[in-house]
Design a protein around this motif. Sequence first.
Motif, mmCIF file in Angstrom:
data_model
loop_
_atom_site.group_PDB
_atom_site.id
_atom_site.type_symbol
_atom_site.label_atom_id
_atom_site.label_comp_id
_atom_site.label_asym_id
_atom_site.label_seq_id
_atom_site.Cartn_x
_atom_site.Cartn_y
_atom_site.Cartn_z
ATOM 1 N N PRO A 52 0.710 -1.425 0.611
ATOM 2 C CA PRO A 52 -0.143 0.313 0.480
ATOM 3 C C PRO A 52 1.097 1.120 -0.012
ATOM 4 O O PRO A 52 1.991 1.062 0.932
ATOM 5 C CB PRO A 52 -0.853 0.012 1.041
ATOM 6 C CG PRO A 52 -0.721 -1.648 2.128
ATOM 7 C CD PRO A 52 -0.045 -2.750 1.376
ATOM 8 N N GLN A 53 0.388 2.018 -1.164
ATOM 9 C CA GLN A 53 1.100 3.647 -0.663
ATOM 10 C C GLN A 53 0.498 4.550 0.481
ATOM 11 O O GLN A 53 -0.787 4.145 0.747
ATOM 12 C CB GLN A 53 0.687 4.021 -1.815
ATOM 13 C CG GLN A 53 1.413 3.224 -3.145
ATOM 14 C CD GLN A 53 1.629 4.123 -4.065
ATOM 15 O OE1 GLN A 53 2.569 5.006 -4.264
ATOM 16 N NE2 GLN A 53 1.654 3.647 -5.475
ATOM 17 N N TRP A 55 4.456 4.491 0.404
ATOM 18 C CA TRP A 55 5.624 3.139 0.428
ATOM 19 C C TRP A 55 6.445 3.760 1.778
ATOM 20 O O TRP A 55 6.893 5.037 1.739
ATOM 21 C CB TRP A 55 6.139 2.865 -0.309
ATOM 22 C CG TRP A 55 5.575 2.225 -1.556
ATOM 23 C CD1 TRP A 55 4.537 1.328 -1.609
ATOM 24 C CD2 TRP A 55 5.824 2.103 -3.358
ATOM 25 N NE1 TRP A 55 4.213 1.087 -2.790
ATOM 26 C CE2 TRP A 55 4.899 1.754 -3.888
ATOM 27 C CE3 TRP A 55 6.274 3.242 -4.035
ATOM 28 C CZ2 TRP A 55 4.485 1.855 -5.173
ATOM 29 C CZ3 TRP A 55 6.848 2.908 -5.558
ATOM 30 C CH2 TRP A 55 5.517 2.579 -5.906
ATOM 31 N N VAL A 157 -2.422 -6.308 3.240
ATOM 32 C CA VAL A 157 -2.736 -5.086 2.764
ATOM 33 C C VAL A 157 -3.471 -5.068 3.743
ATOM 34 O O VAL A 157 -3.715 -3.827 4.146
ATOM 35 C CB VAL A 157 -3.178 -5.584 1.210
ATOM 36 C CG1 VAL A 157 -3.424 -4.034 0.353
ATOM 37 C CG2 VAL A 157 -1.665 -5.613 0.948
ATOM 38 N N GLN A 158 -4.846 -5.989 3.781
ATOM 39 C CA GLN A 158 -6.325 -5.107 4.187
ATOM 40 C C GLN A 158 -6.155 -4.502 5.827
ATOM 41 O O GLN A 158 -7.033 -3.590 5.759
ATOM 42 C CB GLN A 158 -6.625 -5.829 4.359
ATOM 43 C CG GLN A 158 -8.956 -5.872 5.259
ATOM 44 C CD GLN A 158 -9.619 -7.243 4.699
ATOM 45 O OE1 GLN A 158 -8.915 -8.133 4.946
ATOM 46 N NE2 GLN A 158 -11.146 -6.575 5.273
ATOM 47 N N HIS A 160 -3.047 -4.148 7.497
ATOM 48 C CA HIS A 160 -2.229 -2.335 6.976
ATOM 49 C C HIS A 160 -2.796 -2.027 6.944
ATOM 50 O O HIS A 160 -2.882 -0.926 7.601
ATOM 51 C CB HIS A 160 -0.780 -2.488 6.675
ATOM 52 C CG HIS A 160 -0.188 -1.992 5.732
ATOM 53 N ND1 HIS A 160 0.986 -1.563 7.373
ATOM 54 C CD2 HIS A 160 -0.263 -0.339 5.460
ATOM 55 C CE1 HIS A 160 0.990 -0.462 6.897
ATOM 56 N NE2 HIS A 160 1.021 0.088 6.213
ATOM 57 N N ARG A 161 -3.514 -1.539 5.906
ATOM 58 C CA ARG A 161 -4.590 -0.383 5.317
ATOM 59 C C ARG A 161 -5.437 0.084 6.781
ATOM 60 O O ARG A 161 -6.112 1.183 6.972
ATOM 61 C CB ARG A 161 -5.602 -0.298 4.636
ATOM 62 C CG ARG A 161 -4.753 -0.125 3.601
ATOM 63 C CD ARG A 161 -5.877 -0.914 1.935
ATOM 64 N NE ARG A 161 -4.463 0.097 0.692
ATOM 65 C CZ ARG A 161 -4.615 -0.940 -0.320
ATOM 66 N NH1 ARG A 161 -5.639 -2.301 -0.379
ATOM 67 N NH2 ARG A 161 -3.777 -0.801 -1.259
ATOM 68 N N ALA A 162 -6.267 -0.606 7.978
ATOM 69 C CA ALA A 162 -7.223 -0.703 8.814
ATOM 70 C C ALA A 162 -6.255 -0.556 10.376
ATOM 71 O O ALA A 162 -6.771 -0.210 10.679
ATOM 72 C CB ALA A 162 -7.955 -1.825 9.210
ATOM 73 N N TYR A 168 4.995 -4.796 7.853
ATOM 74 C CA TYR A 168 4.370 -4.246 6.314
ATOM 75 C C TYR A 168 4.517 -5.172 5.254
ATOM 76 O O TYR A 168 5.659 -5.206 5.090
ATOM 77 C CB TYR A 168 5.109 -2.818 6.283
ATOM 78 C CG TYR A 168 4.727 -1.902 4.874
ATOM 79 C CD1 TYR A 168 3.859 -0.930 4.610
ATOM 80 C CD2 TYR A 168 5.689 -1.865 3.647
ATOM 81 C CE1 TYR A 168 3.738 -0.042 3.653
ATOM 82 C CE2 TYR A 168 5.181 -1.595 2.045
ATOM 83 C CZ TYR A 168 4.545 -0.786 1.847
ATOM 84 O OH TYR A 168 4.358 -0.074 1.330
ATOM 85 N N CYS A 220 -12.873 -6.200 10.790
ATOM 86 C CA CYS A 220 -12.084 -6.365 9.367
ATOM 87 C C CYS A 220 -12.890 -7.286 9.483
ATOM 88 O O CYS A 220 -13.521 -7.810 7.908
ATOM 89 C CB CYS A 220 -10.775 -6.620 9.446
ATOM 90 S SG CYS A 220 -10.238 -4.920 9.405
#
Length: 292
Positions: A52-53, A55, A157-158, A160-162, A168, A220
């Motif tokens: 995810p950006q 970075w 990814v999900q 980390h975004r949460a 990472y 989530c």
Amino acid sequence: MQHDPEASASPDRGEAESFDQHYVFDYTPVDELAAGQRWSTWGQCQPLSRGPQPWPDWVVTDDAAVDTELGVLKTGKEADVFIVERAAPFDDRTARMAAKRYRDSDHRTFHHNAAYLEGRRMPRKGGREARALAKGSSHGRAVAAGMWAWAEWERLVQLHRAGLPVPYPVQIDGTEILMELVCDPDGQPAPRLSATRPGPDLLDSLWQQLTDTLTGLAACGYAHGDLSAYNLLVAGERLVIIDLPQAVDLVANPRGMEFLHRDCRNVAGWFAARGHRGDAEELFAHAVAAAF
């Protein structure tokens, strides 16, 4: 007049300066790669196969970078994890990462897959990949390994975004995931929770972090599915959750709540054995409330 091939092959200064500078570059030779090295695979990864950006600053995106395998970090039921250093050749930037490489089904020791796969997207019935999976062919085994790797990539990814404490995710290439190497304050790979002996204050803090992580995971829509003190890392005083390929959808999987309850019992039992009064049923209740 005698023709001079070297003179005709080399443009004069005026001609060189008239070249479009987009087509002018410097060439710097590099040494041949040594054993255990490869060129960075970052450049061959598609956008959805990169983390995810924005970075993190430590992620090396130079196409000329070299990956060097430094050794085995751990072996697991479905994959092995290696330490890989990615180094940019011209500015001395380096990043140590964990490279998780999934085995095909012939070399895995984790065979109870069916319960975890309920509710997941699977290859189209009757399609080539579905037939290969059913037959257990070499292609089918490769497809299965890729499915587990991609499942973990999507969860990393999900989550980390949460904002949940997971490594990472840097990139995925086939059945290999490169991710952050979680380290302790001394820069060494962080130990598993099972290998630590925290004092009362740290034990309380870790329990609270565990509660927040499990409820965040449930919010989530997922249970870890195989949670224990062996797939939680302690980086100083920070708890990090790892090993997520079998994460279970709490709604789509008919046994989702059963897996969540088992996760809560497993980790609460570890804390109870060390004198902590955290309650598995209370932890489960918090997670269920967060899920719905």
